[in-house]
Design a protein around this motif. Structure first.
Motif, PDB file in Angstrom:
ATOM      1  N   ASP A 144     -14.533  11.429 -55.770  1.00 47.05           N
ATOM      2  CA  ASP A 144     -15.261  10.396 -56.503  1.00 47.05           C
ATOM      3  C   ASP A 144     -16.659  10.204 -55.913  1.00 47.05           C
ATOM      4  N   ASP A 145     -17.388   9.239 -56.475  1.00 47.42           N
ATOM      5  CA  ASP A 145     -18.694   8.914 -55.898  1.00 47.42           C
ATOM      6  C   ASP A 145     -18.497   8.277 -54.524  1.00 47.42           C
ATOM      7  N   PRO A 146     -19.551   8.253 -53.688  1.00 49.14           N
ATOM      8  CA  PRO A 146     -19.406   7.732 -52.322  1.00 49.14           C
ATOM      9  C   PRO A 146     -19.651   6.232 -52.216  1.00 49.14           C
ATOM     10  N   PHE A 147     -19.693   5.518 -53.351  1.00 50.11           N
ATOM     11  CA  PHE A 147     -20.079   4.099 -53.321  1.00 50.11           C
ATOM     12  C   PHE A 147     -18.929   3.166 -52.962  1.00 50.11           C
TER      13      PHE A 147
ATOM     14  N   GLY B 259     -27.571   7.167 -58.815  1.00 54.89           N
ATOM     15  CA  GLY B 259     -26.745   6.991 -59.986  1.00 54.89           C
ATOM     16  C   GLY B 259     -27.285   5.940 -60.937  1.00 54.89           C
ATOM     17  N   SER B 260     -26.509   5.680 -61.981  1.00 57.86           N
ATOM     18  CA  SER B 260     -26.875   4.679 -62.986  1.00 57.86           C
ATOM     19  C   SER B 260     -26.978   3.301 -62.344  1.00 57.86           C
ATOM     20  N   PHE B 261     -27.619   2.390 -63.067  1.00 57.23           N
ATOM     21  CA  PHE B 261     -27.819   1.001 -62.634  1.00 57.23           C
ATOM     22  C   PHE B 261     -28.674   0.932 -61.365  1.00 57.23           C
ATOM     23  N   ASP B 262     -29.619   1.890 -61.251  1.00 57.57           N
ATOM     24  CA  ASP B 262     -30.547   1.946 -60.105  1.00 57.57           C
ATOM     25  C   ASP B 262     -29.779   1.980 -58.787  1.00 57.57           C
ATOM     26  N   THR B 263     -28.791   2.842 -58.739  1.00 59.90           N
ATOM     27  CA  THR B 263     -27.972   2.969 -57.543  1.00 59.90           C
ATOM     28  C   THR B 263     -28.467   4.118 -56.690  1.00 59.90           C
ATOM     29  N   TYR B 264     -28.547   3.887 -55.380  1.00 60.73           N
ATOM     30  CA  TYR B 264     -28.748   5.005 -54.469  1.00 60.73           C
ATOM     31  C   TYR B 264     -28.085   4.706 -53.131  1.00 60.73           C
ATOM     32  N   ARG B 265     -27.655   5.770 -52.496  1.00 61.16           N
ATOM     33  CA  ARG B 265     -27.063   5.689 -51.154  1.00 61.16           C
ATOM     34  C   ARG B 265     -27.629   6.817 -50.314  1.00 61.16           C
ATOM     35  N   TRP B 266     -28.205   6.433 -49.192  1.00 58.14           N
ATOM     36  CA  TRP B 266     -28.720   7.410 -48.229  1.00 58.14           C
ATOM     37  C   TRP B 266     -27.885   7.323 -46.965  1.00 58.14           C
ATOM     38  N   MET B 267     -27.504   8.480 -46.425  1.00 59.53           N
ATOM     39  CA  MET B 267     -26.642   8.507 -45.248  1.00 59.53           C
ATOM     40  C   MET B 267     -27.170   9.516 -44.241  1.00 59.53           C
TER      41      MET B 267
ATOM     42  N   LEU C 139     -24.362  20.324 -53.356  1.00 63.08           N
ATOM     43  CA  LEU C 139     -24.937  19.655 -54.522  1.00 63.08           C
ATOM     44  C   LEU C 139     -23.803  19.226 -55.442  1.00 63.08           C
ATOM     45  N   ASN C 140     -23.898  17.992 -56.002  1.00 62.73           N
ATOM     46  CA  ASN C 140     -22.825  17.548 -56.885  1.00 62.73           C
ATOM     47  C   ASN C 140     -23.356  16.609 -57.960  1.00 62.73           C
ATOM     48  N   LEU C 141     -22.630  16.567 -59.074  1.00 61.85           N
ATOM     49  CA  LEU C 141     -22.904  15.672 -60.193  1.00 61.85           C
ATOM     50  C   LEU C 141     -21.580  15.083 -60.655  1.00 61.85           C
ATOM     51  N   GLY C 142     -21.623  13.843 -61.154  1.00 66.25           N
ATOM     52  CA  GLY C 142     -20.387  13.242 -61.618  1.00 66.25           C
ATOM     53  C   GLY C 142     -20.615  12.127 -62.600  1.00 66.25           C
ATOM     54  N   THR C 143     -19.527  11.697 -63.224  1.00 71.56           N
ATOM     55  CA  THR C 143     -19.585  10.585 -64.166  1.00 71.56           C
ATOM     56  C   THR C 143     -18.339   9.727 -64.013  1.00 71.56           C
ATOM     57  N   ASN C 144     -18.510   8.427 -64.205  1.00 68.94           N
ATOM     58  CA  ASN C 144     -17.408   7.475 -64.212  1.00 68.94           C
ATOM     59  C   ASN C 144     -17.281   6.872 -65.606  1.00 68.94           C
ATOM     60  N   ASN C 145     -16.045   6.579 -66.002  1.00 67.95           N
ATOM     61  CA  ASN C 145     -15.774   6.022 -67.326  1.00 67.95           C
ATOM     62  C   ASN C 145     -16.385   6.892 -68.411  1.00 67.95           C
ATOM     63  N   LEU C 146     -16.004   8.164 -68.376  1.00 68.99           N
ATOM     64  CA  LEU C 146     -16.545   9.130 -69.327  1.00 68.99           C
ATOM     65  C   LEU C 146     -16.263   8.734 -70.765  1.00 68.99           C
ATOM     66  N   THR C 147     -15.161   8.045 -71.014  1.00 64.60           N
ATOM     67  CA  THR C 147     -14.795   7.627 -72.363  1.00 64.60           C
ATOM     68  C   THR C 147     -15.503   6.341 -72.792  1.00 64.60           C
ATOM     69  N   ASP C 148     -16.312   5.749 -71.899  1.00 61.78           N
ATOM     70  CA  ASP C 148     -17.060   4.520 -72.180  1.00 61.78           C
ATOM     71  C   ASP C 148     -16.138   3.392 -72.667  1.00 61.78           C
ATOM     72  N   SER C 149     -15.021   3.236 -71.982  1.00 68.17           N
ATOM     73  CA  SER C 149     -14.048   2.216 -72.361  1.00 68.17           C
ATOM     74  C   SER C 149     -14.533   0.831 -71.947  1.00 68.17           C
TER      75      SER C 149
ATOM     76  N   PHE D  18     -23.782   9.888 -61.638  1.00 72.44           N
ATOM     77  CA  PHE D  18     -24.316   9.967 -60.284  1.00 72.44           C
ATOM     78  C   PHE D  18     -24.520  11.430 -59.918  1.00 72.44           C
ATOM     79  N   GLY D  19     -25.395  11.659 -58.983  1.00 71.21           N
ATOM     80  CA  GLY D  19     -25.651  13.002 -58.483  1.00 71.21           C
ATOM     81  C   GLY D  19     -26.111  12.928 -57.046  1.00 71.21           C
ATOM     82  N   GLY D  20     -25.745  13.928 -56.254  1.00 73.67           N
ATOM     83  CA  GLY D  20     -26.072  13.857 -54.841  1.00 73.67           C
ATOM     84  C   GLY D  20     -26.339  15.210 -54.234  1.00 73.67           C
ATOM     85  N   VAL D  21     -26.983  15.175 -53.083  1.00 68.57           N
ATOM     86  CA  VAL D  21     -27.249  16.371 -52.288  1.00 68.57           C
ATOM     87  C   VAL D  21     -27.004  16.014 -50.830  1.00 68.57           C
ATOM     88  N   SER D  22     -26.366  16.914 -50.103  1.00 66.75           N
ATOM     89  CA  SER D  22     -26.193  16.726 -48.664  1.00 66.75           C
ATOM     90  C   SER D  22     -26.559  18.014 -47.952  1.00 66.75           C
ATOM     91  N   LEU D  23     -27.081  17.862 -46.748  1.00 68.12           N
ATOM     92  CA  LEU D  23     -27.522  18.993 -45.943  1.00 68.12           C
ATOM     93  C   LEU D  23     -27.015  18.785 -44.517  1.00 68.12           C
TER      94      LEU D  23
END
Length: 754
Positions: A130-133, A242-250, A704-714, A744-749
Motif C-alpha cells: 500500500d501507500d506509505p502514509f 499523492g492526491s490531496f496535496d500529499t507528500y512524504r519524504w523519508m 519506482l512505484n505508482l498506485g491508487t486507492n479506492n479505484l472504484t470511487d466508492s 500516489f507515486g514514489g521513488v526511493s534510492l
C-alpha cells in the motif's frame, strides 16, 4: 641437497593452494532474535545447515565468497563475505508461507504453526503493498481486525468487536513498540502516528490470549523496530506524492555488523486532505540501536520523537455524507479545530543469557506527550508523563519452558480546559477563561507467568496466568471545596488464566485450542458520575474466550482457520450528557461468535518471479445478550459499530529484481450505527492497486512505484461515531466519509556502502 629443498618448497606451495579457511556464523530472525534452526547456508561449492543454536561452519578456499541463506517462511538472503570472520545473518519473513515465521506468541518465540493462539504477523512486504502514509489497509487485511480511519489521526481499531464502543480512539486493546507499552493508564492506545519505516513487523494476538501483554479482551498489537540488512551499511531516501496535496519524504541510515545494529529514520508527512479543515503535518525522527557487549549480553536503545498538527473535520450528518462529503462539521470548521502535540518515546533494554538455558531482559521506558486541542466546545491543554519498567526471566529445558515477568508504569496526566471564544470573525479558536484544572495519577501493574510443555511427541500445552492492579486518583485543582471532584478509584485485582493445546498432524498441519480469560479496566472518565464524583461501584469488563483452529501448509497453499466464542460481562457503556461529557455504566452482557480465515496460494512463474494470491474472511456474529441502558432494552440486537462480515481478496507479483505489483480489495458488510439497530451504514467495496519497478546497479538500488486507492470511487463511511446525538434540532453526526479515488507515486534510492 638442493632437490629435497625444492620438493619441500613445492609441497608447501601445494598445501597453501589447497588450504581452507573456516567461516562461522549465526542465523536468526531479524526482529525477535530467535535462532533459526536448520537454515541452509551455501557457498555454491559447499553447503551446511544451522545447528540447534542457529550456528553454522563452512570451509572456504578463497575470498571473497557469496553466501546464500534459505529458511522456510523467510526471504532468501544473499551476501558477499570478503574476509574470514564470524558473521551474524538476520532474515526477514516472506509473505508466502507465514505459518513458518517465528512470532512471539504469549511469552515464547515459536513458529506460527506451533502456537496455541490466534496470532498473525504483518511483515514489510505486506506493508509495502500500500501507500506509505498509514498502516490501515494492512491491518484491515487481518481477519477479525477492523481499523476505522476517519482521518490520519482519528482512528479506532477493533479486534473481534472489542473496542467498538470507544468513541474517538482505540481502547481495550494493548499496544506495544518492542517491549514499551503504547497503551496509557486509561487503556487508550495510539499506533497511527508511527511511520511505516519505523516498523519491521506487526504481530497481532487476537483475543485475551497474551498473558505477557496484559490479557486485554481485544488482544495485543506489537510493533517491532526496523532491522537493517545483514552485514551492511546503507543510506536510503524516498519521496512519495499523492492526491490531496500529499507528500512524504523519508531519509534513513542503517548499519549492521556482528556487534552493532543501528537504524535512524527521519520522515516528513504533509497532506491538505479531501475534506475541509483536514490539513495534516507530521515530522518524526526515530533511532534504534543494539550493541552486543559479549556473546551473552546486549543493550538496546530506542527513541521516537514526533511533532504533529492535524486539523479535525469531525463527523457529519447523513445528508452531508450523501451530498457533500467534503464538508467539515460546521462548528469545527468555524473554530478551525485541530490537535497538536509533541511526543517522546524512549527505551533502554538490557538482555543477558545465563549459560544455554536462562535469559533475562529488563527494559526501562519513558514517554511524554504535550498536547493542545482547540474544540468548538472548549480548548483542551494536556500533558502526560509516563515512566515504567518491564522485566522478564525465561528458562528452557528440553521439553519444558518457563517464563515470568512484570510490567509497572505510572502516568501523570495534567489537563486543563478553557473557554473557546471563537466566532464568525475570529478566524479560528480564541482561548478564553479557564474552566477546569485537573491532575490524574494512574498506576498500572501487571505480573505474569507462563509455561509450555511437550506432553507427547505431537502434543504441546501452554498455560499462563496474569495478575493486574490498576489505580486512579483525580485531584481537582480548580474548584473550591464543595464543588471539588477529587477522588480515587481502584478495582479489585484481576486474575486472568489461560490454557492452550497444539496437536501436530503431520509435518505441516496443526490443530490448536485454547481457553483464556481477559478484562478491560474502565478509564477514570468512565468511573465518573454526572456530577463529576467518582463511582466506586463501576466494574471492569471481563470475559472468557474459547478458540478452536487449524493451520498449515500444503505445498504452495497456506491457511489459518479459527472459530471462537467470547462472552463479555459488565459491558461498559458511555452515555453522552453534553458535547464533551460522558459517563460510564455497566449495562450488559455480550456474546461474540466468529470465524477467521486467512489463506494464500502462490505460483512460481520463473526463478525470479512469483504470483501470490491471498485472501482473508471474517464472520462476526456479535450480539447483546442482556443490554438495558437508560431504560431501553437492546437485548438481542447486533453489536454497534461492527460489520457482520469482511472479505479481503488480493493478488501480488513478487520478484527479486524487476517489475512488481498488487491488486487488493475490501468488501465490508452493513454496520449498525446505533444500539437500537434502527440505522445501518451501507456495505461498501474499495479496490487498491500498486505497481513498481526495482533495479540494482552495483551499490545503488532504485525503486519506482505508482498506485491508487479506492479505484472504484466508492462512497463509504471510513469511520462511524456510534450512538451520535443531535443537539439543537440538528441531525446526529454519525459519518466520517472515506476518501474518494486518489493516486500516489514514489521513488526511493538506496546506496550500500559495504
Amino acid at each position: 641437497m638442493k632437490l629435497p629443498s625444492i620438493l619441500v618448497l613445492l609441497l608447501i606451495l601445494w598445501h597453501q593452494s589447497h588450504a581452507q579457511t573456516t567461516i562461522s556464523g549465526h542465523v536468526k530472525d531479524g526482529a525477535n532474535e530467535e535462532a533459526l534452526i536448520g537454515a541452509i547456508v551455501s557457498t555454491g561449492v559447499d553447503t551446511t545447515v544451522t545447528d540447534t543454536k542457529g550456528n553454522f561452519h563452512l570451509s572456504v578456499r578463497a575470498f571473497p565468497i557469496t553466501l546464500r541463506v534459505n529458511y522456510l517462511g523467510y526471504q532468501t538472503l544473499t551476501i558477499q563475505v570478503r574476509a574470514p570472520k564470524e558473521i551474524t545473518l538476520a532474515l526477514e519473513p516472506s509473505s508466502l508461507t507465514l505459518n513458518d515465521v517465528i512470532v512471539t506468541s504469549g511469552s515464547f518465540s515459536r513458529k506460527t504453526l506451533n502456537t496455541p493462539t490466534s496470532i498473525q504477523s504483518i511483515n514489510q512486504e505486506m506493508l509495502r503493498r500500500d501507500d506509505p502514509f498509514s498502516v490501515t489497509s494492512a491491518l484491515n487485511r487481518t481477519p477479525g481486525v477492523y481499523m476505522h480511519a476517519g482521518t490520519l489521526t482519528t482512528n479506532r481499531i477493533t479486534i473481534r468487536g472489542i473496542g467498538s464502543r470507544s468513541l474517538y480512539g482505540t481502547n481495550k486493546i494493548k499496544a506495544y513498540y518492542e517491549d514499551i507499552p503504547l497503551t496509557d493508564g486509561s487503556g487508550n492506545s495510539s499506533i497511527e502516528d508511527i511511520d511505516q519505516e519505523m516498523i519491521s513487523r506487526i504481530e497481532i494476538t487476537k483475543g485475551p490470549n497474551s498473558s505477557a501483554y496484559g490479557a486485554g479482551l481485544g488482544g495485543a498489537i506489537r510493533l517491532l523496530a526496523p532491522v537493517p540488512s545483514a552485514q551492511q551499511t546503507s543510506a536510503k531516501t524516498s519521496l512519495t506524492m499523492g492526491s490531496f496535496d500529499t507528500y512524504r519524504w523519508m531519509l534513513q541510515g542503517a548499519h549492521h555488523d556482528n556487534k552493532t545494529t543501528v537504524s535512524a529514520v527521519y520522515s516528513d508527512l504533509q497532506r491538505q486532505g479531501f475534506r475541509e479543515n483536514s490539513a495534516y503535518s507530521r515530522q518524526q525522527a526515530g533511532v534504534t540501536l543494539k550493541y552486543q557487549l559479549t556473546p551473552q549480553i546486549y543493550f538496546s536503545v530506542l527513541g521516537i520523537f514526533t511533532h504533529l498538527k492535524a486539523f479535525i473535520p469531525s463527523s457529519i450528518s447523513e445528508d452531508d455524507f450523501k451530498n457533500s462529503p467534503e464538508k467539515a462539521a460546521f462548528t469545527w470548521k468555524q473554530a478551525k479545530g485541530y490537535e497538536a502535540y509533541d511526543k517522546t518515546l524512549l527505551g533502554l533494554s538490557y538482555h543477558q543469557a545465563f549459560g544455554q538455558d536462562w535469559s533475562l531482559k529488563s527494559t526501562l521506558f519513558l514517554k511524554n506527550r504535550d498536547a493542545y486541542e482547540p474544540r468548538p466546545f472548549n480548548i483542551l491543554d494536556e500533558e502526560t508523563f509516563t515512566v515504567g519498567t518491564r522485566n522478564t526471566l525465561a528458562k528452557r529445558w528440553e521439553n519444558f519452558r518457563f517464563f515470568t515477568g512484570m510490567e509497572l508504569f505510572f502516568d501523570e496526566y495534567r489537563w486543563k480546559t478553557f473557554e473557546n471564544n471563537y466566532d464568525e470573525n475570529s478566524n479560528g479558536s480564541v482561548k478564553g477563561d479557564p474552566l477546569s484544572n485537573n491532575l490524574e495519577n494512574r498506576s498500572y501493574f501487571n505480573a505474569f507467568i507462563e509455561a509450555a510443555a511437550t506432553l507427547a511427541p505431537n502434543l504441546n500445552a501452554t498455560a499462563g496466568i496474569n495478575l493486574n492492579f490498576t489505580h486512579y486518583t483525580l485531584d481537582d485543582q480548580f474548584n473550591e471545596p464543595g464543588n471539588n471532584i477529587s477522588g480515587d478509584y481502584a478495582f479489585d485485582p484481576v486474575v486472568s488464566p489461560k490454557l492452550g493445546l497444539t496437536y501436530v498432524a503431520g509435518a505441516h498441519n496443526t490443530l490448536f485450542m485454547n481457553v483464556s480469560h481477559g478484562f478491560s479496566p474502565p478509564s477514570l472518565e468512565e468511573t465518573l458520575y454526572p456530577d463529576g464524583q467518582i463511582n466506586p461501584d463501576i466494574l471492569p469488563e471481563s470475559g472468557w474466550n474459547y478458540e478452536l483452529g487449524v493451520r498449515g501448509t500444503q505445498r504452495r497453499f497456506t491457511y489459518d482457520l479459527t472459530t471462537y466464542y467470547m462472552q463479555i460481562k459488565n459491558l461498559l457503556v458511555a452515555q453522552r450528557i453534553s458535547d464533551d461529557a460522558y459517563v460510564g455504566v455497566n449495562a450488559g452482557l455480550n456474546n461474540h461468535l466468529g470465524v477467521d480465515l486467512l489463506g494464500n496460494y502462490y505460483f512460481v512463474l520463473s526463478d525470479r518471479y512469483t504470483l501470490n494470491t491471498f485472501a482473508s474472511v471474517a464472520y462476526m456474529n456479535y450480539h447483546f445478550d442482556e443490554f438495558v441502558n437508560d431504560g431501553n432494552d437492546y437485548s438481542g440486537n447486533e453489536l454497534t459499530g461492527v460489520p457482520q462480515w469482511i472479505f479481503n481478496p488480493g493478488v501480488e507479483l513478487l520478484s527479486d529484481l524487476g517489475f512488481y505489483g498488487n491488486i487488493s480489495g475490501q468488501l465490508v458488510g452493513e454496520i449498525p450505527v446505533n444500539d437500537e439497530n434502527s440505522l445501518y451504514a451501507e456495505r461498501y467495496f474499495i479496490l487498491r492497486a500498486k505497481a513498481g519497478f526495482r533495479h540494482v546497479i552495483g551499490p545503488w538500488e532504485l525503486d519506482l512505484n505508482l498506485g491508487t486507492n479506492n479505484l472504484t470511487d466508492s462512497k463509504y463511511a471510513a469511520m462511524l461515531l456510534i450512538n451520535a446525538t443531535g443537539f439543537g434540532g440538528s441531525q446526529p453526526r454519525y459519518y466520517y466519509p472515506g476518501n474518494p479515488r486518489n493516486y500516489f507515486g514514489g521513488v526511493s534510492l538506496k546506496y550500500t556502502f559495504r
